[in-house]
Design a protein around this motif. Structure first.
Motif, mmCIF file in Angstrom:
data_model
loop_
_atom_site.group_PDB
_atom_site.id
_atom_site.type_symbol
_atom_site.label_atom_id
_atom_site.label_comp_id
_atom_site.label_asym_id
_atom_site.label_seq_id
_atom_site.Cartn_x
_atom_site.Cartn_y
_atom_site.Cartn_z
ATOM 1 N N PHE A 159 0.850 -1.262 -0.058
ATOM 2 C CA PHE A 159 0.384 0.303 -0.057
ATOM 3 C C PHE A 159 0.735 1.703 0.103
ATOM 4 O O PHE A 159 0.449 2.288 -0.888
ATOM 5 C CB PHE A 159 -0.979 -0.023 0.890
ATOM 6 C CG PHE A 159 -2.493 -0.987 0.974
ATOM 7 C CD1 PHE A 159 -2.530 -2.206 0.328
ATOM 8 C CD2 PHE A 159 -3.648 0.244 1.305
ATOM 9 C CE1 PHE A 159 -3.545 -3.134 0.642
ATOM 10 C CE2 PHE A 159 -4.760 -0.679 1.432
ATOM 11 C CZ PHE A 159 -4.883 -2.192 1.249
ATOM 12 N N ALA A 160 1.718 1.310 0.991
ATOM 13 C CA ALA A 160 2.555 2.713 0.843
ATOM 14 C C ALA A 160 3.438 2.648 -0.444
ATOM 15 O O ALA A 160 3.844 4.245 -0.442
ATOM 16 C CB ALA A 160 3.381 2.750 1.728
ATOM 17 N N THR A 161 3.928 1.754 -0.651
ATOM 18 C CA THR A 161 5.322 1.925 -2.016
ATOM 19 C C THR A 161 4.010 2.307 -2.940
ATOM 20 O O THR A 161 4.666 3.029 -4.660
ATOM 21 C CB THR A 161 5.360 -0.191 -2.558
ATOM 22 O OG1 THR A 161 6.530 0.035 -1.152
ATOM 23 C CG2 THR A 161 5.916 0.145 -4.111
ATOM 24 N N ALA B 206 -3.385 5.665 -7.650
ATOM 25 C CA ALA B 206 -2.596 4.577 -6.738
ATOM 26 C C ALA B 206 -3.543 3.288 -6.178
ATOM 27 O O ALA B 206 -3.137 2.412 -6.086
ATOM 28 C CB ALA B 206 -1.738 5.431 -5.326
ATOM 29 N N VAL B 207 -5.196 3.726 -6.015
ATOM 30 C CA VAL B 207 -6.174 3.013 -5.732
ATOM 31 C C VAL B 207 -5.643 2.511 -6.553
ATOM 32 O O VAL B 207 -6.736 0.747 -6.553
ATOM 33 C CB VAL B 207 -7.223 3.811 -5.093
ATOM 34 C CG1 VAL B 207 -8.184 3.042 -4.843
ATOM 35 C CG2 VAL B 207 -6.980 4.101 -3.998
ATOM 36 N N GLU B 208 -6.110 2.560 -7.756
ATOM 37 C CA GLU B 208 -6.359 1.325 -9.122
ATOM 38 C C GLU B 208 -5.503 0.814 -9.358
ATOM 39 O O GLU B 208 -5.745 -0.754 -9.269
ATOM 40 C CB GLU B 208 -6.278 2.378 -10.237
ATOM 41 C CG GLU B 208 -7.587 3.222 -10.540
ATOM 42 C CD GLU B 208 -8.075 3.885 -12.026
ATOM 43 O OE1 GLU B 208 -9.045 3.656 -12.437
ATOM 44 O OE2 GLU B 208 -6.718 3.966 -12.132
ATOM 45 N N VAL B 209 -3.821 1.235 -8.932
ATOM 46 C CA VAL B 209 -2.984 0.379 -9.109
ATOM 47 C C VAL B 209 -3.241 -0.999 -8.203
ATOM 48 O O VAL B 209 -2.710 -2.143 -8.302
ATOM 49 C CB VAL B 209 -1.610 1.142 -8.499
ATOM 50 C CG1 VAL B 209 -0.517 0.308 -8.148
ATOM 51 C CG2 VAL B 209 -1.003 1.413 -9.782
ATOM 52 N N LEU B 210 -3.755 -0.511 -6.906
ATOM 53 C CA LEU B 210 -3.978 -1.743 -5.527
ATOM 54 C C LEU B 210 -4.593 -2.637 -5.997
ATOM 55 O O LEU B 210 -4.593 -3.804 -5.701
ATOM 56 C CB LEU B 210 -4.046 -0.329 -4.449
ATOM 57 C CG LEU B 210 -2.657 -0.094 -3.920
ATOM 58 C CD1 LEU B 210 -2.919 0.813 -2.663
ATOM 59 C CD2 LEU B 210 -1.536 -1.234 -3.293
#
Length: 355
Positions: free
Chosen positions: A83-85, A142-146
């Protein structure tokens, strides 16, 4: 005493105004940030309660009793890292104050929706969070990547002009890089201010006896305890640090006393006990009308005009044509002005003066 499970372990806490205070002040869990308690508007203190994302400053200990509370400290190591990355790699954080709360809600969304989580859905649910400086586009990236299960790398910038991740971005995202209010010092004392009750009034008397009598209170200080000048300022020295007896308040934020105690809660409760006698005056509430008002708006300042600026107008094209050098560039930025979420905090440690 209240019992609940925190990050998989049973805990017991004493009296606190809300769950966030219990987490931060007694259990020393600092990833949930206190940006606006107890109003619940910024989302920085979001935690999982029985798996549901909840703003902890709105949760009483009575409601938290027996529940399972999860903060970022309780995430699995691999999940914390991922998540942080992702947030660091996407440039989805700057100061990082709001990010831990956002990560908690993102986990709740992904746990519920998985790869089916859409950008539009994430945008709707993240409306519960305020972000002062990043903007939401990169957060949603970032949310989409996760949600897709990807694991990007956060690479620091190289030479000048290269793009890279925020320095200490992963620590900031997880709330591990502490703000002043996250720093813990043995034996630290806490201060709480007694503010004015009237926007404009003469202060007749300040009685600190009741506040001094509270167990845990170390001192109650007023203007009478300041040996130096009562005013501070950056451009103009026009801001009273304290309003003394015989002084006059200029707004509701004027400070009349500070209570120093062994805990925040004790200091704040004792500050309410400082009794102040006033002689209320007509408040000046219209800035334009105050310019010509015969009465001074700020205590001991003459007149209500702070300064005057003079501007000259001319032909820009002629000025550019006669310039030795001109530079033309196009800049784009968001239209939102920064408005910080983190509270103003100061930590002072006594030291030894060098000989």
């Amino acid at each position: 005493m209240t019992q609940f499970t925190l990050n998989g372990k049973p805990v017991e806490v004493g009296d606190h105004p809300h769950l966030l205070a219990a987490l931060r002040e007694e259990l020393d869990v600092t990833s949930p940030k206190d940006g606006c308690s107890p109003s619940g508007q910024c989302g920085c203190c979001t935690v999982l309660i029985d798996g549901k994302a909840s703003v902890s400053c709105l949760i009483s200990l009575e409601k938290a009793a027996g529940k399972s509370i999860t903060t970022l400290e309780g995430f699995e190591d691999a999940e914390r890292e991922r998540f942080a990355t992702a947030f660091a790699a996407a440039g989805a954080l700057q100061c990082g104050f709001c990010t831990p709360g956002i990560l908690v809600r993102v986990k709740a969304l992904i746990d519920k929706k998985g790869s089916a989580l859409t950008r539009e859905e994430a945008s709707r649910f993240l409306g519960a969070h305020l972000c002062r400086c990043t903007g939401y586009g990169k957060i949603l990236d970032a949310v989409e990547v996760l949600a897709r299960g990807k694991s990007p790398r956060a690479v620091l910038p190289g030479r000048i002009g290269t793009r890279g991740a925020r320095y200490q971005g992963t620590e900031l995202a997880l709330g591990d890089r502490g703000y002043v209010d996250d720093i813990r010092v043995p034996g630290v004392l806490h201060g709480a201010l007694r503010l004015a009750d009237h926007a404009r009034a003469d202060v007749v008397k300040i009685d600190t006896a009741a506040a001094r009598a509270v167990s845990g209170v170390e001192a109650v200080l007023t203007a009478a305890d300041i040996p130096g000048d009562l005013r501070v300022g950056i451009i103009y020295t026009d801001w009273p640090v304290f309003i003394p007896e015989g002084g006059r308040t200029s707004y509701l934020g004027d400070v009349l006393a500070i209570v120093v105690a062994d805990s925040k809660q004790t200091a704040r409760e004792a500050a309410k006990l400082v009794e102040v006698s006033y002689r209320p005056l007509r408040p000046l509430t219209d800035a334009v009308a105050a310019i010509d008002d015969p009465e001074d708006a700020v205590w001991e300042l003459k007149g209500n005009v702070l300064s005057r600026s003079v501007y000259r107008r001319g032909d820009v094209n002629v000025a550019l044509a006669n310039s030795a050098h001109t530079v033309h560039e196009v800049f784009q930025t968001q239209r939102v002005e920064h408005a910080f979420l983190e509270p103003e905090s100061t930590l002072a440690l006594p030291g030894q003066t060098a000989p």
